[in-house]
Design a protein around this motif. Sequence first.
Motif, mmCIF file in Angstrom:
data_model
loop_
_atom_site.group_PDB
_atom_site.id
_atom_site.type_symbol
_atom_site.label_atom_id
_atom_site.label_comp_id
_atom_site.label_asym_id
_atom_site.label_seq_id
_atom_site.Cartn_x
_atom_site.Cartn_y
_atom_site.Cartn_z
ATOM 1 N N UNK A 98 -9.414 -10.652 51.133
ATOM 2 C CA UNK A 98 -8.204 -11.045 51.860
ATOM 3 C C UNK A 98 -8.231 -12.541 52.178
ATOM 4 N N UNK A 99 -9.403 -13.041 52.569
ATOM 5 C CA UNK A 99 -9.533 -14.461 52.891
ATOM 6 C C UNK A 99 -9.264 -15.335 51.671
ATOM 7 N N UNK A 100 -9.723 -14.892 50.508
ATOM 8 C CA UNK A 100 -9.490 -15.664 49.280
ATOM 9 C C UNK A 100 -7.997 -15.729 48.969
ATOM 10 N N UNK A 101 -7.291 -14.616 49.214
ATOM 11 C CA UNK A 101 -5.838 -14.623 48.997
ATOM 12 C C UNK A 101 -5.157 -15.582 49.970
ATOM 13 N N UNK A 102 -5.600 -15.584 51.229
ATOM 14 C CA UNK A 102 -5.044 -16.535 52.201
ATOM 15 C C UNK A 102 -5.326 -17.971 51.772
ATOM 16 N N UNK A 103 -6.542 -18.212 51.279
ATOM 17 C CA UNK A 103 -6.920 -19.572 50.872
ATOM 18 C C UNK A 103 -6.036 -20.056 49.718
ATOM 19 N N UNK A 104 -5.737 -19.155 48.781
ATOM 20 C CA UNK A 104 -4.832 -19.545 47.684
ATOM 21 C C UNK A 104 -3.462 -19.914 48.227
ATOM 22 N N UNK A 105 -2.988 -19.134 49.182
ATOM 23 C CA UNK A 105 -1.678 -19.421 49.778
ATOM 24 C C UNK A 105 -1.686 -20.783 50.472
ATOM 25 N N UNK A 106 -2.733 -21.068 51.237
ATOM 26 C CA UNK A 106 -2.817 -22.363 51.914
ATOM 27 C C UNK A 106 -2.838 -23.505 50.893
ATOM 28 N N UNK A 107 -3.581 -23.331 49.812
ATOM 29 C CA UNK A 107 -3.664 -24.375 48.788
ATOM 30 C C UNK A 107 -2.322 -24.594 48.109
ATOM 31 N N UNK A 108 -1.620 -23.494 47.802
ATOM 32 C CA UNK A 108 -0.324 -23.591 47.132
ATOM 33 C C UNK A 108 0.706 -24.315 47.990
ATOM 34 N N UNK A 109 0.567 -24.204 49.317
ATOM 35 C CA UNK A 109 1.560 -24.780 50.232
ATOM 36 C C UNK A 109 1.023 -25.994 50.986
ATOM 37 N N UNK A 110 -0.126 -26.514 50.583
ATOM 38 C CA UNK A 110 -0.713 -27.707 51.191
ATOM 39 C C UNK A 110 -0.861 -27.569 52.698
ATOM 40 N N UNK A 165 2.327 -17.210 66.844
ATOM 41 C CA UNK A 165 2.371 -15.760 66.696
ATOM 42 C C UNK A 165 1.100 -15.172 67.273
ATOM 43 N N UNK A 166 1.242 -14.168 68.128
ATOM 44 C CA UNK A 166 0.102 -13.536 68.781
ATOM 45 C C UNK A 166 -0.381 -12.331 67.981
ATOM 46 N N UNK A 167 -1.689 -12.231 67.801
ATOM 47 C CA UNK A 167 -2.325 -11.020 67.280
ATOM 48 C C UNK A 167 -3.204 -10.462 68.384
ATOM 49 N N UNK A 168 -2.933 -9.224 68.811
ATOM 50 C CA UNK A 168 -3.805 -8.542 69.765
ATOM 51 C C UNK A 168 -4.708 -7.589 69.006
ATOM 52 N N UNK A 169 -5.997 -7.764 69.177
ATOM 53 C CA UNK A 169 -6.980 -7.014 68.385
ATOM 54 C C UNK A 169 -7.462 -5.739 69.058
ATOM 55 N N UNK A 170 -6.946 -5.419 70.260
ATOM 56 C CA UNK A 170 -7.413 -4.227 70.949
ATOM 57 C C UNK A 170 -8.873 -4.372 71.330
ATOM 58 N N UNK A 171 -9.709 -3.439 70.866
ATOM 59 C CA UNK A 171 -11.134 -3.502 71.165
ATOM 60 C C UNK A 171 -11.891 -4.439 70.228
ATOM 61 N N UNK A 172 -11.243 -4.885 69.164
ATOM 62 C CA UNK A 172 -11.901 -5.777 68.215
ATOM 63 C C UNK A 172 -12.123 -7.154 68.807
ATOM 64 N N UNK A 173 -13.245 -7.778 68.452
ATOM 65 C CA UNK A 173 -13.605 -9.057 69.080
ATOM 66 C C UNK A 173 -13.459 -10.239 68.125
ATOM 67 N N UNK A 174 -12.670 -10.094 67.071
ATOM 68 C CA UNK A 174 -12.488 -11.203 66.144
ATOM 69 C C UNK A 174 -11.247 -10.944 65.287
ATOM 70 N N UNK A 175 -10.704 -12.008 64.740
ATOM 71 C CA UNK A 175 -9.670 -11.891 63.714
ATOM 72 C C UNK A 175 -10.348 -11.695 62.368
ATOM 73 N N UNK A 176 -9.599 -11.150 61.391
ATOM 74 C CA UNK A 176 -10.110 -11.059 60.028
ATOM 75 C C UNK A 176 -9.047 -11.534 59.045
ATOM 76 N N UNK A 177 -9.420 -11.618 57.791
ATOM 77 C CA UNK A 177 -8.508 -12.140 56.781
ATOM 78 C C UNK A 177 -7.251 -11.306 56.625
ATOM 79 N N UNK A 178 -7.380 -9.998 56.817
ATOM 80 C CA UNK A 178 -6.241 -9.091 56.694
ATOM 81 C C UNK A 178 -5.220 -9.351 57.786
ATOM 82 N N UNK A 179 -5.672 -9.513 59.032
ATOM 83 C CA UNK A 179 -4.772 -9.802 60.145
ATOM 84 C C UNK A 179 -4.035 -11.123 59.927
ATOM 85 N N UNK A 180 -4.774 -12.131 59.484
ATOM 86 C CA UNK A 180 -4.159 -13.441 59.272
ATOM 87 C C UNK A 180 -3.132 -13.377 58.146
#
Length: 319
Positions: A98-110, A165-180
């Motif tokens: 998921x993170x790699x897909x996000x990274x491609x998106x960031x690169x494509x859009x500078x 934009x707010x992400x509430x993770x509930x009991x989770x203590x970190x964001x992940x690539x899927x959430x982003x």
Amino acid sequence: MCTVCGCGEGETRLEGQPDAHNHDHDHPHDHPHDHPHTHDHDPHHGHAHDHRHGHDPHSHDGHTHDYGRGAAGVHAPGLSQSRLVRIEQDILGKNNRYAAANRRYFAEHAILALNLVSSPGSGKTALLTRTLEDLKGELPAAVIEGDQQTANDAERIRATGVRALQINTGKGCHLDGHMVGHALEALKPADGSLLFIENVGNLVCPAAFDLGEAHKVVILSVTEGEDKPLKYPDMFHAADLMLLNKVDLLPYLQFDVDRCIDYARRVNPRIKVLRVSAQSGAGMTDWYQWLRATRQLALIGHAAATTREDDAHVSGAAG
């Protein structure tokens, strides 16, 4: 369940969406870069507890537990060390896709994406709101806010005039690539902009979870103690920049700045350190210059990649 630190999953809720994203089942979706995929977790994860403090194995009710000495470094009732290792590899492997897909998106859009990480109370949100206020009109920006509950920080960001934009993770203590990835669908940061991802306050899990960001920026307050880099080495090793915040309080504290920086560089010799105060403004110009220079490099990289693609198309057409 996260085998990195043993946090619970709960429900992850993306602000503005009526239904929560529950990470205990599969759900196909598309990221803004047209990369459809599914997200799933092992339903038999159990609930891991990290016991890395070196205790010897001992028994409860006739069952021997290995606290932190096995291959996984964690203990979960009913799960072997090898099973825990496989679960963690599975979770991190999926996250990295998921993170790699996000990274491609960031690169494509500078888009320059920065993952802001810290302990709770480091002054991360105050530093971010001051940054957005001071750079208003100069650098386009957007923010993804991560917290277990409430939208308080996102509201503080939006008060500066910047989209958040707010992400509430509930009991989770970190964001992940899927959430982003989900958040990008709704936020749609402008091309060429800065994207600040303010992670959940925690110096453990966010070190292991790539979000597709260009850099991790760790914020450490002088009120926390100079040995934090040694206590949480994975985070400081993963970060490219450390912002030593609240330096305006140094006259009132027993905090050895040089020792703290030395500890950080023992863990990560390449880490850059800036001393700042969101309250007084001390050192903030150095932080802003780092942002400008890093964004410029991202724009140059995007332009070079675009030129290579255009040249490849021309060559292909000529052939």
